[in-house]
Design an enzyme around this catalytic site. Structure first.
Site, PDB file in Angstrom:
ATOM      1  N   GLU A  47      -6.214 -10.760  -0.851  1.00  0.00           N
ATOM      2  CA  GLU A  47      -7.034 -10.257   0.317  1.00  0.00           C
ATOM      3  C   GLU A  47      -8.717 -10.455  -0.003  1.00  0.00           C
ATOM      4  OE1 GLU A  47      -5.452  -7.024   2.527  1.00  0.00           O
ATOM      5  OE2 GLU A  47      -3.602  -7.677   2.009  1.00  0.00           O
ATOM      6  N   ASP A  52     -12.475 -10.432  -0.277  1.00  0.00           N
ATOM      7  CA  ASP A  52     -13.644 -10.478   0.294  1.00  0.00           C
ATOM      8  C   ASP A  52     -14.704  -9.633  -0.310  1.00  0.00           C
ATOM      9  OD1 ASP A  52     -12.479  -8.208   1.337  1.00  0.00           O
ATOM     10  OD2 ASP A  52     -12.223  -8.736   3.385  1.00  0.00           O
ATOM     11  N   ASN A  88       2.170  -5.154  -3.086  1.00  0.00           N
ATOM     12  CA  ASN A  88       0.526  -5.696  -2.724  1.00  0.00           C
ATOM     13  C   ASN A  88      -0.250  -4.349  -2.347  1.00  0.00           C
ATOM     14  OD1 ASN A  88      -1.389  -7.780  -1.803  1.00  0.00           O
ATOM     15  ND2 ASN A  88      -1.213  -7.079   0.160  1.00  0.00           N
ATOM     16  N   HIS A 123     -10.434  -6.149  -2.081  1.00  0.00           N
ATOM     17  CA  HIS A 123     -11.294  -5.916  -1.004  1.00  0.00           C
ATOM     18  C   HIS A 123     -12.477  -5.428  -1.864  1.00  0.00           C
ATOM     19  CE1 HIS A 123      -9.179  -7.050   2.483  1.00  0.00           C
ATOM     20  NE2 HIS A 123      -8.135  -6.421   2.041  1.00  0.00           N
ATOM     21  N   GLU A 174       0.635  -1.171   0.066  1.00  0.00           N
ATOM     22  CA  GLU A 174       0.089  -0.113  -0.042  1.00  0.00           C
ATOM     23  C   GLU A 174       0.812   1.373  -0.005  1.00  0.00           C
ATOM     24  OE1 GLU A 174      -2.853  -0.584   3.223  1.00  0.00           O
ATOM     25  OE2 GLU A 174      -3.367  -2.489   2.501  1.00  0.00           O
TER      26      GLU A 174
END
Ligand code: G3I
Length: 347
Positions: free
Chosen positions: A256, A258, A193, A227, A142
Site C-alpha cells: 500500500e 505512498d 497485511n 504508508h 491489521e
C-alpha cells in the site's frame, strides 16, 4: 534527459520493473475511468481499494449469492484481465468496513461458532468467485495493535473469536481465516497485511505470527503496507524488515505504498506541495526503490503496490485531517510524473 523530453516520453514503470516485480495500484471502479491513462501504461497489477471489503462485496445478511454485490470488484477484475494485469485480493478479515450484521446474533452478539461459520461462508464464496483471477489474498489485515505489539483487542473479531486455538498464542480467528482460505483455493497465495511492521514491537509480533502460521503451512507471504512519509522510515530500516520476514521463508510484498508530505501526527495544512518536501519525497522514493530492486534480485521481495496512482485520488486527503490535501504518489493531480517518479524510475 531534458525537462521537455521528459514531458514528451514517460516510460512505463511496470515495463522497467518487469524483471523485478509487478508494479501495482489500488483502484476504485471509478478510478478505472478517471485514471485509466496511467493505469494501462504504468501498472501490471491491481488491488481494490474498497470494492472487495466486506461492507462493499457482502453487504446483506446471509450467505446466498443475493447477499453479495460483486459488480464493483468484477469491473476491476475485468479491467485487469483486459490489460493483462494481475490482481491482489484485499481483504477478507479486517476490523473496519464490516457490516454490523456480521457480529449480531438473534439476541445479542453472535456466538463464536456462528461467527466463524459466517467467515467460512464469506471466504468460500469470494475465493470461488475469483478463483484463477485473484492470485493472492490479504487474508487478515491489521490484527496487531500499535500498543507494544499486542493483538488488536478493539476488534470485534478478537472480542468474539480471539481465544487461542493452537496453543501458540495466535488468536483463533486469524488461524481459522487462513485455514478456510487455504481450503477454499489451495492455489491462492495467502498474506498477512499490516502497517508499521518495519520496526519495534509490531515487527516482533508480526514475525511471531508469520512463524506460527508458516509452521502450519497456512501463510505464504507478508504485506508491509508502506504508508510512509518524507520523514521516514529510512530505506535501510525497510530493508532490515524485508530480510527478517524473508528469513522465515515467506515472500514479502510492499502492498500500500505512498509517501506523505506530512510527518506522522502533524495536523498542519499546506495549501500547495512545498518544493523542498517534493524533493525530499523524490529522495525517499529513490532510496526505497533501490532497496526494492536489490531485495527482489535476492528473491526476498515479490511485489510493490501503490495505494493509488496519482495525487488526484488518495485516502490521505481524508486522513488524518479530513479535507486536507496530500501529495503522496508518483504522479501529480494532472497525471504528470513528479520528481519522485524519476527517482523511482532511474538507476
Ligand atoms: O462509499 C461511502 C459513501 O456512500 C458515504 O457517503 C461516505 C461518507 O463518508 O463514505 C463512503 O465510504 C468511504 C470509503 O472510503 C470510500 O471512499 C468511507 O467512509 C471511508 O472510510 C473509506 O475509506 C477507506 C479506508 O480504507 C477505510 O478505513 C479508504 O478509501 C481506503 O483507502 C482505506 O484503505 C486502507 C486499507 O484498506 C488498509 N490499510 C490502510 C488503508 C488506508 O486507510
Amino acid at each position: 534527459m531534458s525537462a521537455a523530453s521528459r514531458e514528451a516520453i514517460v516510460p512505463s514503470l511496470a515495463a522497467m520493473y518487469q524483471t523485478f516485480f509487478p508494479i501495482g495500484a489500488a483502484v476504485e471502479p471509478e478510478t478505472l475511468v478517471s485514471q485509466s491513462d496511467l493505469l494501462v501504461t504504468q501498472v501490471s497489477s491491481l488491488v481494490a481499494e474498497n470494492a472487495m471489503k466486506w461492507e462493499r462485496i457482502h453487504p446483506a445478511r446471509g450467505n446466498n449469492l443475493s447477499s453479495y454485490a460483486f459488480a464493483g470488484a468484477d469491473a476491476i477484475v475485468a479491467f485487469a484481465r483486459d490489460h493483462g494485469m494481475k490482481v491482489r485480493g484485499h481483504t477478507l478479515v479486517w476490523h473496519n468496513q464490516v457490516p454490523a450484521w456480521v457480529f449480531q446474533g438473534d439476541a445479542g452478539p453472535v456466538t463464536k461458532s456462528e461467527l466463524l461459520s459466517r467467515l467460512r461462508g464469506h471466504i468460500n464464496t469470494l475465493l470461488a468467485h475469483f478463483q484463477g483471477e485473484v492470485y493472492c489474498w490479504d487474508v487478515v489485515n491489521e490484527a496487531i495493535s500499535e500498543r507494544a505489539g499486542e493483538w488488536r483487542t478493539d476488534s470485534p473479531w478478537y472480542r468474539l473469536a480471539g481465544s487461542d486455538h493452537g496453543g501458540d498464542g495466535i488468536p483463533g480467528y486469524i488461524e481459522k481465516a487462513f485455514e478456510y482460505a487455504r481450503a477454499a483455493d489451495p492455489a491462492a497465495r495467502l498474506f498477512y497485511n499490516d502497517y508499521g511492521i518495519e520496526t519495534g514491537a509490531k515487527l516482533e509480533t508480526a514475525l511471531r505470527l508469520m512463524k506460527a502460521l508458516k509452521a502450519k503451512g497456512l501463510v505464504d507471504g507478508v504485506g508491509i503496507q508502506g504508508h510512509w512519509t518524507v520523514f521516514g522510515p529510512d530505506a535501510e530500516t525497510v530493508r532490515r524488515a524485508i530480510q527478517s520476514f524473508a528469513s522465515l521463508g515467506v515472500e514479502v510484498q510492499i502492498t500500500e505504498l505512498d509517501v506523505s508530505l506530512y510527518r506522522g501526527g502533524d495536523t498542519s495544512v499546506l495549501q500547495e506541495p512545498r518544493v523542498d518536501l517534493l524533493s525530499g519525497q523524490a529522495e525517499m522514493y529513490g532510496s526505497y526503490f533501490r532497496v526494492f530492486r536489490e531485495e527482489a534480485q535476492a528473491h526476498r521481495l515479490t511485489g510493490v503496490t501503490f495505494w493509488g496512482i496519482a495525487d488526484d485520488h488518495t485516502w490521505l486527503d481524508s486522513f488524518p485531517v479530513k479535507g486536507r490535501k496530500d501529495w503522496p504518489l508518483l504522479f501529480d493531480i494532472r497525471h504528470r510524473p513528479k520528481d519522485a517518479f524519476w527517482t523511482a524510475a532511474t538507476w
